[in-house]
Design a protein around this motif. Structure first.
Motif, PDB file in Angstrom:
ATOM      1  N   LYS A 168      41.960  40.137  50.684  1.00 35.68           N
ATOM      2  CA  LYS A 168      41.852  39.007  49.744  1.00 35.68           C
ATOM      3  C   LYS A 168      40.501  38.323  49.893  1.00 35.68           C
ATOM      4  CE  LYS A 168      46.680  37.907  50.117  1.00 35.68           C
ATOM      5  NZ  LYS A 168      47.469  36.955  50.892  1.00 35.68           N
ATOM      6  N   PHE A 169      40.048  38.220  51.135  1.00 36.90           N
ATOM      7  CA  PHE A 169      38.776  37.549  51.370  1.00 36.90           C
ATOM      8  C   PHE A 169      37.639  38.324  50.707  1.00 36.90           C
ATOM      9  CE2 PHE A 169      34.905  36.923  53.874  1.00 36.90           C
ATOM     10  CZ  PHE A 169      34.765  35.562  53.734  1.00 36.90           C
ATOM     11  N   LEU A 172      37.616  37.871  47.042  1.00 41.56           N
ATOM     12  CA  LEU A 172      37.090  36.541  46.705  1.00 41.56           C
ATOM     13  C   LEU A 172      35.561  36.522  46.736  1.00 41.56           C
ATOM     14  CD1 LEU A 172      37.631  33.507  46.271  1.00 41.56           C
ATOM     15  CD2 LEU A 172      37.779  33.277  48.743  1.00 41.56           C
ATOM     16  N   VAL A 173      35.007  37.098  47.802  1.00 42.75           N
ATOM     17  CA  VAL A 173      33.554  37.099  47.944  1.00 42.75           C
ATOM     18  C   VAL A 173      32.910  37.960  46.856  1.00 42.75           C
ATOM     19  CG1 VAL A 173      31.654  37.801  49.435  1.00 42.75           C
ATOM     20  CG2 VAL A 173      33.629  36.683  50.411  1.00 42.75           C
ATOM     21  N   HIS A 176      32.852  36.200  43.699  1.00 44.75           N
ATOM     22  CA  HIS A 176      31.822  35.172  43.678  1.00 44.75           C
ATOM     23  C   HIS A 176      30.448  35.777  43.381  1.00 44.75           C
ATOM     24  CE1 HIS A 176      29.784  31.438  44.644  1.00 44.75           C
ATOM     25  NE2 HIS A 176      28.975  32.119  45.421  1.00 44.75           N
ATOM     26  N   TYR A 177      30.141  36.911  44.010  1.00 44.79           N
ATOM     27  CA  TYR A 177      28.854  37.572  43.751  1.00 44.79           C
ATOM     28  C   TYR A 177      28.758  37.996  42.293  1.00 44.79           C
ATOM     29  CZ  TYR A 177      28.036  37.891  48.785  1.00 44.79           C
ATOM     30  OH  TYR A 177      27.824  37.607  50.104  1.00 44.79           O
TER      31      TYR A 177
END
Lengths: 256, 217
Positions: A168-169, A172-173, A176-177
């Motif tokens: 999940k992390f 998410l990242v 964002h990118y």
């Protein structure tokens, strides 16, 4: 009442004059109170603990402390010590309950109250070790999330919840990118897995990092790239993680 | 965008971003999200991409052999354009990556209290310093961490404690900002600015982390 007696008789605070000067990391004493009921052994301090033979069973908190030290020293994620963490957590829970019931009991003497404070302090320390252990792992998981997601072989060392957090992390990242950078770029440049000039964009654990190790038993001759060393119990060396990872996994040496 | 300004080399703006990140690390502070530079670099990337495509078009009707023989300048130009575009991209990503890790660190340092971090951290909070996407990121990250820590919550809140090993059960604290009425194990305590208390560390850990209280030796 029996539980109460058990608890108090096993604490042995009186026998222990060096109490205030004990090192702050004193993992064995807490669990000793819970497991070693009724014995009159004095508390063990960290040096004695480290000197223990590998084959004597360690209490859960001592195991967790060792896992915690190793985790903070190792460049890669080590195996998740789920059973040990569960054991320490249930011990903490149990002790907290006993302390609560004794505190509210009017029949407790002053001396018992003093002993309770020591138990509570130990409980707080145990909680600290759990927290620090979990967070040391979490920070590595987040740092190498992309690597973990891309390499199923690294999943064995993670707990289920850690693995799902890594996935999940990274999602998410990545998202964002995409939103902040990549969608503004030409289509051909939107990848996150470029491999330009041999430099991968993926952050990988650096297994060539140097680590301090200590032998927990006589390991014998160990072949390092440049030379062979005789690794006897309690010997300390500064070596590359890569060269000794198999010894760490087998429990023959520990990271300090 | 017709052409890049004459006094400006490709990737200059990107390098400025990297310097910003470097400065942020050295001073361990968070700076304003540099939207203008990001836009400029993105524009430069698109411009470079157009140049690359037309250079490739111009070269594509040559065979490999004649290409190497006759058109070295165009090849060199193509290489420079491509490298510049790639460098821009990496700088953009590095800048954003650095900011994300800074935001996560700040989040943990504030004891996983998102509202406090956004509005009150160091006086005015960080809301003014971050982009809307970064705000989204922080919110999702906070909910991920809430999920992650829930199995431990019965025994420990892994986000509330500062990463210092506890020495004593009780600590002496001074109130540096009004914290209001706080429920502790020994009953409710009203923390007013300037007062001193002797309290159980576990009761006030969060207030310490968030800067309401200060430990007194």
């Amino acid at each position: 009442m029996s539980r109460r007696n058990q608890l108090l008789s096993s604490m042995d605070v009186d026998d222990d004059d060096e109490m205030p000067s004990m090192p702050s990391m004193r993992p064995s004493s807490y669990a000793q109170r819970t497991e070693d009921t009724g014995s009159s052994k004095p508390m063990i301090d960290i040096d004695e603990l480290m000197a223990q033979d590998a084959d004597t069973p360690e209490c859960a908190l001592a195991q967790l402390t060792r896992a915690w030290v190793a985790e903070r020293g190792a460049p890669v994620l080590l195996e998740w010590q789920g059973d040990v963490v569960d054991e320490v957590m249930s011990q903490v829970e149990e002790q907290t309950k006993i302390v609560e019931s004794l505190k509210s009991d009017d029949r407790s003497t002053d001396e018992e109250h003093f002993q309770l404070i020591l138990v509570q302090t130990e409980v707080e320390r145990a909680k600290y070790v759990i927290t620090s252990y979990v967070r040391a792992r979490l920070s590595k998981i987040e740092e190498f999330a992309q690597y973990i997601v891309a390499n199923p072989s690294s999943h064995t060392n993670l707990s289920g919840i850690e693995l799902s957090h890594a996935r999940k992390f990274w999602r998410l990242v990545e998202n964002h990118y995409q939103m902040s950078v990549l969608q503004g770029l030409p289509t051909a440049m939107r990848g996150l897995e470029d491999n330009q000039n041999g430099k991968s964009m993926m952050a990988e654990p650096d297994v060539d990092t140097a680590v301090f190790i200590r032998a927990r038993r006589n390991v014998g001759e160990v072949q390092l790239p440049q030379q062979a060393i005789q690794l006897m119990k309690n010997d300390c060396y500064l070596v590359r993680y890569r060269d000794v990872s198999y010894l760490i996994a087998s429990g023959g040496v520990e990271i300090v | 965008m017709s052409s890049a300004p004459a006094t400006h080399n490709y990737t200059d703006t990107a390098h400025r971003l990297i310097h910003q990140s470097k400065r942020s690390i050295l001073t361990s502070s968070l700076y304003n999200y540099d939207d203008a530079s990001i836009r400029e670099i993105t524009r430069e990337c698109r411009y470079l991409n157009g140049q690359i495509n037309s250079a490739i078009d111009a070269l594509s009707n040559l065979t490999e052999h004649s290409l190497l023989d006759t058109d070295k300048p165009s090849l060199a130009q193509l290489t420079i354009l491509t490298l510049s575009a790639q460098r821009n991209k990496r700088c953009l990503l590095a800048y954003h990556h650095h900011r994300l890790s800074k935001l996560s660190t700040l989040y943990w340092q504030s004891g996983a209290a998102l509202a406090h971090l956004l509005n009150e951290h160091n006086g005015s909070g960080i809301r003014q310093l971050i982009s809307p996407h970064e705000l989204d990121y922080l919110r999702s990250y906070a909910s991920l961490i809430t999920q992650f820590k829930s199995p431990f919550l019965d025994v420990v809140d892994i986000s509330s404690t500062s990463l210092e090993p506890p020495k004593d059960l009780h600590i002496s604290v001074r109130v540096v900002r009004d914290a209001g009425l706080i429920e502790t194990h020994g009953g409710p305590v009203h923390f007013k600015i300037g007062q001193r208390f002797m309290v159980a560390r576990s009761d006030v850990e969060r207030l310490l982390v968030q800067g309401y209280l200060e430990e007194v030796e």
